[in-house]
Design a protein around this motif. Sequence first.
Motif, PDB file in Angstrom:
ATOM      1  N   THR A   1      47.154  -2.070 -30.173  1.00  0.00           N
ATOM      2  CA  THR A   1      47.247  -1.880 -31.618  1.00  0.00           C
ATOM      3  C   THR A   1      47.550  -0.427 -31.958  1.00  0.00           C
ATOM      4  OG1 THR A   1      45.725  -3.716 -32.042  1.00  0.00           O
ATOM      5  CG2 THR A   1      46.031  -2.117 -33.803  1.00  0.00           C
ATOM      6  N   VAL A   2      46.847   0.491 -31.313  1.00  0.00           N
ATOM      7  CA  VAL A   2      47.087   1.923 -31.561  1.00  0.00           C
ATOM      8  C   VAL A   2      48.481   2.315 -31.080  1.00  0.00           C
ATOM      9  CG1 VAL A   2      46.355   4.245 -30.901  1.00  0.00           C
ATOM     10  CG2 VAL A   2      44.646   2.530 -31.522  1.00  0.00           C
ATOM     11  N   ALA A   3      48.882   1.808 -29.899  1.00  0.00           N
ATOM     12  CA  ALA A   3      50.183   2.172 -29.337  1.00  0.00           C
ATOM     13  C   ALA A   3      51.343   1.703 -30.210  1.00  0.00           C
ATOM     14  CB  ALA A   3      50.324   1.583 -27.933  1.00  0.00           C
ATOM     15  N   ILE A   4      51.155   0.605 -30.944  1.00  0.00           N
ATOM     16  CA  ILE A   4      52.223   0.087 -31.811  1.00  0.00           C
ATOM     17  C   ILE A   4      52.103   0.637 -33.224  1.00  0.00           C
ATOM     18  CG2 ILE A   4      53.168  -2.014 -32.836  1.00  0.00           C
ATOM     19  CD1 ILE A   4      52.290  -3.505 -30.310  1.00  0.00           C
ATOM     20  N   ALA A   5      50.880   0.699 -33.748  1.00  0.00           N
ATOM     21  CA  ALA A   5      50.698   1.049 -35.162  1.00  0.00           C
ATOM     22  C   ALA A   5      51.008   2.511 -35.442  1.00  0.00           C
ATOM     23  CB  ALA A   5      49.273   0.723 -35.592  1.00  0.00           C
ATOM     24  N   LEU A   6      50.671   3.421 -34.549  1.00  0.00           N
ATOM     25  CA  LEU A   6      50.896   4.844 -34.827  1.00  0.00           C
ATOM     26  C   LEU A   6      52.385   5.187 -34.920  1.00  0.00           C
ATOM     27  CD1 LEU A   6      49.830   7.643 -35.298  1.00  0.00           C
ATOM     28  CD2 LEU A   6      49.620   7.955 -32.828  1.00  0.00           C
ATOM     29  N   PRO A   7      53.213   4.827 -33.929  1.00  0.00           N
ATOM     30  CA  PRO A   7      54.652   5.108 -34.104  1.00  0.00           C
ATOM     31  C   PRO A   7      55.258   4.388 -35.304  1.00  0.00           C
ATOM     32  CG  PRO A   7      54.144   4.595 -31.811  1.00  0.00           C
ATOM     33  CD  PRO A   7      52.926   4.264 -32.600  1.00  0.00           C
ATOM     34  N   LEU A   8      54.778   3.168 -35.571  1.00  0.00           N
ATOM     35  CA  LEU A   8      55.282   2.434 -36.726  1.00  0.00           C
ATOM     36  C   LEU A   8      54.927   3.141 -38.027  1.00  0.00           C
ATOM     37  CD1 LEU A   8      56.690  -0.100 -37.779  1.00  0.00           C
ATOM     38  CD2 LEU A   8      54.480  -1.272 -37.691  1.00  0.00           C
ATOM     39  N   ALA A   9      53.706   3.649 -38.121  1.00  0.00           N
ATOM     40  CA  ALA A   9      53.294   4.366 -39.326  1.00  0.00           C
ATOM     41  C   ALA A   9      54.085   5.658 -39.501  1.00  0.00           C
ATOM     42  CB  ALA A   9      51.795   4.662 -39.267  1.00  0.00           C
ATOM     43  N   VAL A  10      54.327   6.374 -38.400  1.00  0.00           N
ATOM     44  CA  VAL A  10      55.116   7.609 -38.483  1.00  0.00           C
ATOM     45  C   VAL A  10      56.534   7.304 -38.957  1.00  0.00           C
ATOM     46  CG1 VAL A  10      56.087   9.506 -37.127  1.00  0.00           C
ATOM     47  CG2 VAL A  10      53.727   8.779 -36.736  1.00  0.00           C
ATOM     48  N   THR A  11      57.093   6.203 -38.432  1.00  0.00           N
ATOM     49  CA  THR A  11      58.446   5.823 -38.848  1.00  0.00           C
ATOM     50  C   THR A  11      58.488   5.443 -40.324  1.00  0.00           C
ATOM     51  OG1 THR A  11      58.891   5.021 -36.608  1.00  0.00           O
ATOM     52  CG2 THR A  11      60.363   4.280 -38.353  1.00  0.00           C
ATOM     53  N   LEU A  12      57.537   4.623 -40.763  1.00  0.00           N
ATOM     54  CA  LEU A  12      57.504   4.217 -42.163  1.00  0.00           C
ATOM     55  C   LEU A  12      57.259   5.395 -43.090  1.00  0.00           C
ATOM     56  CD1 LEU A  12      55.485   0.862 -41.992  1.00  0.00           C
ATOM     57  CD2 LEU A  12      57.922   1.150 -42.412  1.00  0.00           C
ATOM     58  N   ASN A  13      56.480   6.354 -42.626  1.00  0.00           N
ATOM     59  CA  ASN A  13      56.183   7.516 -43.464  1.00  0.00           C
ATOM     60  C   ASN A  13      57.405   8.417 -43.641  1.00  0.00           C
ATOM     61  OD1 ASN A  13      54.065   9.072 -44.884  1.00  0.00           O
ATOM     62  ND2 ASN A  13      54.505  10.620 -43.335  1.00  0.00           N
ATOM     63  N   SER A  14      58.329   8.368 -42.685  1.00  0.00           N
ATOM     64  CA  SER A  14      59.520   9.212 -42.767  1.00  0.00           C
ATOM     65  C   SER A  14      60.660   8.548 -43.516  1.00  0.00           C
ATOM     66  CB  SER A  14      59.994   9.585 -41.356  1.00  0.00           C
ATOM     67  OG  SER A  14      60.353   8.417 -40.627  1.00  0.00           O
ATOM     68  N   ILE A  15      60.548   7.230 -43.756  1.00  0.00           N
ATOM     69  CA  ILE A  15      61.609   6.514 -44.465  1.00  0.00           C
ATOM     70  C   ILE A  15      61.463   6.748 -45.968  1.00  0.00           C
ATOM     71  CG2 ILE A  15      62.524   4.233 -45.023  1.00  0.00           C
ATOM     72  CD1 ILE A  15      61.793   3.344 -42.237  1.00  0.00           C
TER      73      ILE A  15
END
Length: 322
Positions: A110-124
């Motif tokens: 969950t951490v391995a997927i959610a953190l990069p996903l959150a960083v990506t969404l935050n930059s969009i």
Amino acid sequence: MTTLTVKDRAGRLREEPPRGGRPRGRWKEILTGWAFVLPAVALFLVMGLYTIGSGFALSFAKWNGFTPEWLWVGIQNYKDLLYADPSLAPEMRRAAWNTLQVMIAVPALTVAIALPLAVTLNSIRRLRSLLRSVYFLPYVTSGIAVYYAWRYVLEPEGSVNLLLRALGLGSLSQPQGFLGNPSTALPTLILILVWSSVPVATLLYLSGLQAIDPNMIEAAQIDGAAPRHVLRRIIWPLLRPITAAIVLLGVRDALHGFQIFLIMTGGGPGGHTDVLGLMTYRLSFFKGLAQTLGVASALGWLLFAAALLLTLVNARMLRRIR
């Protein structure tokens, strides 16, 4: 009780209650508040404390669920679960091993997927709200309906096997279904649990990312830091408390959650997806009540002790992080 008459700064007379006492209206407010709260408190005492106390007492007894008499056996129920009973102890060890795998794999993935996903969404910048809603959709969908849908998709003639065969990857398909193969059943359930846990973790990480000072990240980028270095050296340390909370939520779900295992596999095939929460449920309702109600209660308290211990460890780690 008399009141004092004093003058305010403008010279006007006013009354105030004597020091050391409460105004009569204040006591009326307190009693009114207790009148509204008392039914909820009484309900909690009956349905909460009484239930907890009776459940704890039942863990030291055998009871068939109907007769008023309990057969007190002391800590025998705990002994049967841990080593004494040749049928219960191996079953509990197997369920404990499966629970441990879920407890480690689900938070880590969950951490391995959610953190990069959150960083990506935050930059969009464009369609950010729409994408957040799409990724959060698995969490707000009814869990039982989703589990039944996943079970249908993972059947021998389900969509996953059909897709693999259509892509020329028939060697990866499972003729007995992904939930019917002992080697793939538990990993499949772990992936589904991760799929349902990622939305909340992503939302928590997004809230943490928005609280980080953008000037700090901009300064690192000006100094030539690559995106992976910014993520590793700046973002990750600042989000450690959120990571600890996400791990604790995953551990809690692994210890007490059993709905997905009950609906999708029932603990099968051959007990390969049996977990402690499901074992407690099965001992309570589907085995001989005279023998297992007390044992189920004892197992429930063992799970509570494990959850409490992990919570204390997590709280200590949070204090060190801060």
